[in-house]
Write an enzyme that holds these catalytic residues in place. Structure first.
Site, PDB file in Angstrom:
ATOM      1  N   LEU A  24       0.838  -1.156   0.047  1.00  0.00           N
ATOM      2  CA  LEU A  24      -0.064   0.096  -0.085  1.00  0.00           C
ATOM      3  C   LEU A  24       0.757   1.079  -0.167  1.00  0.00           C
ATOM      4  O   LEU A  24       0.501   2.258  -0.067  1.00  0.00           O
ATOM      5  CB  LEU A  24      -1.012  -0.060   1.295  1.00  0.00           C
ATOM      6  CG  LEU A  24      -2.055  -1.033   1.444  1.00  0.00           C
ATOM      7  CD1 LEU A  24      -2.705  -0.996   2.808  1.00  0.00           C
ATOM      8  CD2 LEU A  24      -2.989  -0.678   0.203  1.00  0.00           C
ATOM      9  N   THR A  70      11.930  -2.686   2.770  1.00  0.00           N
ATOM     10  CA  THR A  70      10.996  -3.673   3.550  1.00  0.00           C
ATOM     11  C   THR A  70      11.734  -5.084   3.188  1.00  0.00           C
ATOM     12  O   THR A  70      12.814  -5.271   3.059  1.00  0.00           O
ATOM     13  CB  THR A  70       9.460  -3.619   3.051  1.00  0.00           C
ATOM     14  OG1 THR A  70       8.865  -4.302   3.869  1.00  0.00           O
ATOM     15  CG2 THR A  70       9.528  -3.807   1.517  1.00  0.00           C
ATOM     16  N   LYS A  74      15.938  -4.995   5.521  1.00  0.00           N
ATOM     17  CA  LYS A  74      16.290  -4.091   6.358  1.00  0.00           C
ATOM     18  C   LYS A  74      17.507  -3.929   6.896  1.00  0.00           C
ATOM     19  O   LYS A  74      18.350  -2.989   7.212  1.00  0.00           O
ATOM     20  CB  LYS A  74      15.360  -3.965   7.491  1.00  0.00           C
ATOM     21  CG  LYS A  74      13.790  -3.600   7.044  1.00  0.00           C
ATOM     22  CD  LYS A  74      12.873  -3.407   8.074  1.00  0.00           C
ATOM     23  CE  LYS A  74      11.684  -3.130   7.595  1.00  0.00           C
ATOM     24  NZ  LYS A  74      10.413  -2.979   8.464  1.00  0.00           N
ATOM     25  N   ASN A  95      14.786   0.958   7.629  1.00  0.00           N
ATOM     26  CA  ASN A  95      13.620   1.120   6.741  1.00  0.00           C
ATOM     27  C   ASN A  95      13.436   2.305   5.625  1.00  0.00           C
ATOM     28  O   ASN A  95      12.565   2.387   4.937  1.00  0.00           O
ATOM     29  CB  ASN A  95      12.391   0.800   7.366  1.00  0.00           C
ATOM     30  CG  ASN A  95      11.910   2.172   8.052  1.00  0.00           C
ATOM     31  OD1 ASN A  95      12.582   2.993   8.302  1.00  0.00           O
ATOM     32  ND2 ASN A  95      10.567   2.250   8.205  1.00  0.00           N
ATOM     33  N   ASP A 110      10.112   2.877  11.742  1.00  0.00           N
ATOM     34  CA  ASP A 110       9.084   1.922  12.071  1.00  0.00           C
ATOM     35  C   ASP A 110       8.436   2.241  13.675  1.00  0.00           C
ATOM     36  O   ASP A 110       7.268   2.144  13.947  1.00  0.00           O
ATOM     37  CB  ASP A 110       9.521   0.478  12.117  1.00  0.00           C
ATOM     38  CG  ASP A 110       9.583  -0.121  10.650  1.00  0.00           C
ATOM     39  OD1 ASP A 110       8.686   0.309   9.978  1.00  0.00           O
ATOM     40  OD2 ASP A 110      10.460  -0.840  10.627  1.00  0.00           O
ATOM     41  N   GLY A 137      11.062  -9.090  14.781  1.00  0.00           N
ATOM     42  CA  GLY A 137      11.425  -7.835  14.063  1.00  0.00           C
ATOM     43  C   GLY A 137      10.665  -6.685  14.499  1.00  0.00           C
ATOM     44  O   GLY A 137      11.392  -5.414  15.076  1.00  0.00           O
ATOM     45  N   ALA A 138       9.578  -6.669  14.301  1.00  0.00           N
ATOM     46  CA  ALA A 138       8.538  -5.715  14.580  1.00  0.00           C
ATOM     47  C   ALA A 138       8.603  -5.348  16.011  1.00  0.00           C
ATOM     48  O   ALA A 138       8.625  -4.298  16.541  1.00  0.00           O
ATOM     49  CB  ALA A 138       7.248  -5.917  14.039  1.00  0.00           C
ATOM     50  N   ASN A 158       6.158 -14.404  24.599  1.00  0.00           N
ATOM     51  CA  ASN A 158       6.702 -15.218  23.277  1.00  0.00           C
ATOM     52  C   ASN A 158       6.626 -16.415  23.329  1.00  0.00           C
ATOM     53  O   ASN A 158       6.700 -17.153  24.429  1.00  0.00           O
ATOM     54  CB  ASN A 158       7.958 -14.654  22.713  1.00  0.00           C
ATOM     55  CG  ASN A 158       8.242 -14.751  21.404  1.00  0.00           C
ATOM     56  OD1 ASN A 158       7.275 -14.440  20.603  1.00  0.00           O
ATOM     57  ND2 ASN A 158       9.250 -15.300  20.950  1.00  0.00           N
ATOM     58  N   ARG A 159       6.273 -17.305  22.232  1.00  0.00           N
ATOM     59  CA  ARG A 159       6.303 -18.762  22.021  1.00  0.00           C
ATOM     60  C   ARG A 159       7.784 -19.320  22.513  1.00  0.00           C
ATOM     61  O   ARG A 159       7.944 -20.118  23.343  1.00  0.00           O
ATOM     62  CB  ARG A 159       5.661 -19.240  20.709  1.00  0.00           C
ATOM     63  CG  ARG A 159       5.950 -20.481  20.166  1.00  0.00           C
ATOM     64  CD  ARG A 159       5.543 -21.031  19.064  1.00  0.00           C
ATOM     65  NE  ARG A 159       6.572 -20.333  17.966  1.00  0.00           N
ATOM     66  CZ  ARG A 159       6.413 -20.357  16.718  1.00  0.00           C
ATOM     67  NH1 ARG A 159       5.383 -21.153  16.313  1.00  0.00           N
ATOM     68  NH2 ARG A 159       7.145 -20.049  15.891  1.00  0.00           N
ATOM     69  N   GLY A 250      -2.800  -2.285  12.492  1.00  0.00           N
ATOM     70  CA  GLY A 250      -1.552  -2.189  11.754  1.00  0.00           C
ATOM     71  C   GLY A 250      -1.314  -0.923  10.698  1.00  0.00           C
ATOM     72  O   GLY A 250      -0.284  -0.696  10.220  1.00  0.00           O
TER      73      GLY A 250
HETATM   74  P1  NAP Z   1       9.098 -11.983  12.707  1.00  0.00           P
HETATM   75  O1  NAP Z   1      10.247 -11.293  13.005  1.00  0.00           O
HETATM   76  O2  NAP Z   1       9.177 -13.376  11.862  1.00  0.00           O
HETATM   77  O3  NAP Z   1       8.409 -12.334  14.036  1.00  0.00           O
HETATM   78  C1  NAP Z   1       7.374 -13.240  14.068  1.00  0.00           C
HETATM   79  C2  NAP Z   1       6.856 -13.436  15.679  1.00  0.00           C
HETATM   80  O4  NAP Z   1       5.416 -14.120  15.424  1.00  0.00           O
HETATM   81  C3  NAP Z   1       7.684 -13.931  16.651  1.00  0.00           C
HETATM   82  O5  NAP Z   1       7.379 -13.582  17.885  1.00  0.00           O
HETATM   83  C4  NAP Z   1       7.186 -15.610  16.481  1.00  0.00           C
HETATM   84  O6  NAP Z   1       7.490 -16.226  17.865  1.00  0.00           O
HETATM   85  C5  NAP Z   1       5.582 -15.378  16.617  1.00  0.00           C
HETATM   86  N1  NAP Z   1       5.053 -16.391  15.680  1.00  0.00           N
HETATM   87  C6  NAP Z   1       4.983 -16.548  14.532  1.00  0.00           C
HETATM   88  N2  NAP Z   1       4.496 -17.780  14.486  1.00  0.00           N
HETATM   89  C7  NAP Z   1       3.725 -18.146  15.819  1.00  0.00           C
HETATM   90  C8  NAP Z   1       2.901 -19.171  16.058  1.00  0.00           C
HETATM   91  N3  NAP Z   1       2.456 -20.123  15.402  1.00  0.00           N
HETATM   92  N4  NAP Z   1       2.487 -19.458  17.494  1.00  0.00           N
HETATM   93  C9  NAP Z   1       3.067 -18.340  18.382  1.00  0.00           C
HETATM   94  N5  NAP Z   1       4.041 -17.223  17.904  1.00  0.00           N
HETATM   95  C10 NAP Z   1       4.278 -17.340  16.584  1.00  0.00           C
HETATM   96  O7  NAP Z   1       7.915 -10.928  11.967  1.00  0.00           O
HETATM   97  P2  NAP Z   1       7.990  -9.356  12.163  1.00  0.00           P
HETATM   98  O8  NAP Z   1       8.596  -8.634  10.966  1.00  0.00           O
HETATM   99  O9  NAP Z   1       8.381  -9.000  13.592  1.00  0.00           O
HETATM  100  O10 NAP Z   1       6.368  -9.192  11.731  1.00  0.00           O
HETATM  101  C11 NAP Z   1       5.447  -9.619  12.730  1.00  0.00           C
HETATM  102  C12 NAP Z   1       4.036  -9.192  12.289  1.00  0.00           C
HETATM  103  O11 NAP Z   1       3.847  -7.919  12.520  1.00  0.00           O
HETATM  104  C13 NAP Z   1       3.549  -9.535  11.086  1.00  0.00           C
HETATM  105  O12 NAP Z   1       2.028  -9.861  11.035  1.00  0.00           O
HETATM  106  C14 NAP Z   1       3.715  -8.396  10.292  1.00  0.00           C
HETATM  107  O13 NAP Z   1       2.847  -8.267   9.077  1.00  0.00           O
HETATM  108  C15 NAP Z   1       3.518  -7.447  11.304  1.00  0.00           C
HETATM  109  N6  NAP Z   1       4.233  -5.851  10.853  1.00  0.00           N
HETATM  110  C16 NAP Z   1       3.452  -4.900  10.614  1.00  0.00           C
HETATM  111  C17 NAP Z   1       3.738  -3.795  10.538  1.00  0.00           C
HETATM  112  C18 NAP Z   1       2.824  -2.582  10.104  1.00  0.00           C
HETATM  113  O14 NAP Z   1       3.647  -1.533   9.423  1.00  0.00           O
HETATM  114  N7  NAP Z   1       1.537  -2.672  10.464  1.00  0.00           N
HETATM  115  C19 NAP Z   1       4.906  -3.640  10.239  1.00  0.00           C
HETATM  116  C20 NAP Z   1       6.086  -4.730  10.462  1.00  0.00           C
HETATM  117  C21 NAP Z   1       5.448  -5.824  10.929  1.00  0.00           C
HETATM  118  P3  NAP Z   1       8.880 -17.155  17.895  1.00  0.00           P
HETATM  119  O15 NAP Z   1       9.877 -16.215  18.347  1.00  0.00           O
HETATM  120  O16 NAP Z   1       8.329 -18.017  19.008  1.00  0.00           O
HETATM  121  O17 NAP Z   1       9.053 -17.586  16.583  1.00  0.00           O
END
Ligand code: NAP
Length: 295
Positions: A24, A70, A74, A95, A110, A137-138, A158-159, A250
């Site tokens: 977007l 993105t 990053k 970013n 961010d 990361g977020a 966290n998991r 978000g």
């Molecule tokens: P990431 O670094 O891959 O982190 C993923 C997180 O989700 C970790 O804490 C992971 O836990 C957890 N997770 C994944 N699968 C799981 C499951 N089945 N059960 C429990 N926990 C689980 O991803 P990220 O880049 O931080 O992004 C995370 C989310 O934020 C995404 O949905 C992304 O779209 C959103 N986001 C939104 C924006 C925005 O502008 N709105 C910006 C950035 C990100 P573990 O550590 O246990 O693997």
């Protein structure tokens, strides 16, 4: 402004990632640029790993002023910068690139973008005690911002507990006076009372109706829920809304970080950037997609 397709006097801004076709950001950024009457065009392009460095080196030669970066670049972008903002340094990720005076400057908008978008719905005093779900990361951007902006107490659920512990160590290194606690996801309901803010930062709920935490049967009166997922109602936001919570999805973070990037490239005050119009444009497209796809 005359249709951008016909103009020869525009500078460009870019989104670099892979994939980017769903993004977007062009809509959000070009909405603001048009409203501001600025002679820029924002474009998105998908970049292969092997080409990323060359693309960043070449864009300034083509007159580009900056780029958003993105997933998955990053960290790569961080390594290419000649100068880093304090936020980019702390987060180890970039970013926003600004091509200026022959240098590549790196920023991370961010966290502060998310913070700004919370607005009056969740006043800063309510952000002092926060519970954050996730440790990816977020989450790093959110936690660093909460503590750098005066947050006192943070609970990270966290998991994978070892990842949350590593994040806790990193945070305490930067903010030694903060209270940071790590807990399993299953403790969510027991910890909810007394939190001013809950931030859901995991990717659970992105594609289905699952929740990363047990769904509560009660929601405290003054606890704001910030969900980083947008484009669908997650199980947690649905339950919290039913229980009377004020919720932001978000899109707030997406538009908040975009607005801050734009203020860097245009060298204008963040308050000049029409954040609400960016949000309205993004919301309209997301709602239309939801009608079409029924999410
Ligand atoms: P990431 O670094 O891959 O982190 C993923 C997180 O989700 C970790 O804490 C992971 O836990 C957890 N997770 C994944 N699968 C799981 C499951 N089945 N059960 C429990 N926990 C689980 O991803 P990220 O880049 O931080 O992004 C995370 C989310 O934020 C995404 O949905 C992304 O779209 C959103 N986001 C939104 C924006 C925005 O502008 N709105 C910006 C950035 C990100 P573990 O550590 O246990 O693997």
């Amino acid at each position: 402004m005359r249709s951008t397709r016909f103009r020869a006097d525009l500078s460009t801004l870019w989104l670099l990632g892979r994939p980017v076709h769903h993004s977007l950001s062009p809509l959000i950024q070009n909405t603001a640029l048009e409203l501001l009457g600025e002679k820029y065009l924002y474009l998105a392009t998908s970049v292969e790993d092997k080409d990323f460095t060359r693309v960043v080196e070449t864009l300034p030669l083509l007159g580009a002023v900056g780029a958003n970066v993105t997933v998955p670049y990053k960290l790569h972008a961080y390594r290419l910068c000649h100068h880093l903002s304090p936020e980019a340094q702390v987060m180890g990720a970039v970013n926003t690139l600004h091509f200026r005076e022959g240098r590549v400057e790196g920023y991370n908008t961010d966290g502060l973008g998310w913070w700004n978008a919370l607005g009056e719905q969740c006043p800063p005093s309510q952000r002092e005690n926060a519970l954050v779900i996730g440790a990816g990361g977020a989450t790093r951007a959110i936690c660093h911002t909460l503590l750098s902006q005066g947050g006192r107490s943070l609970k990270i659920l966290n998991r994978t507990l070892s990842k949350a512990e590593a994040l806790k160590d990193e945070l305490l290194n930067h903010y030694p006076d903060a209270e940071v606690e790590v807990r399993p996801l299953t403790d969510f309901c027991a910890l909810l009372e007394g939190q001013g803010l809950v931030v859901q930062t995991t990717s659970v709920g992105l594609h289905d109706e699952k929740s990363p935490v047990p769904l509560p049967s009660q929601w405290p009166e003054n606890t704001f829920l910030s969900e980083l997922i947008y484009g669908r109602t997650t199980a947690l936001t649905r339950r919290a809304s039913e229980l009377g919570a004020t919720v932001q999805d978000g899109l707030g973070m997406l538009c908040g970080q975009a607005a801050l990037s734009l203020s860097i490239w245009l060298e204008r005050e963040p308050s000049d950037i029409p954040l609400n119009s960016m949000l309205s444009a993004a919301r309209a497209v997301v709602n239309k997609r939801r009608e079409e796809f029924g999410t």
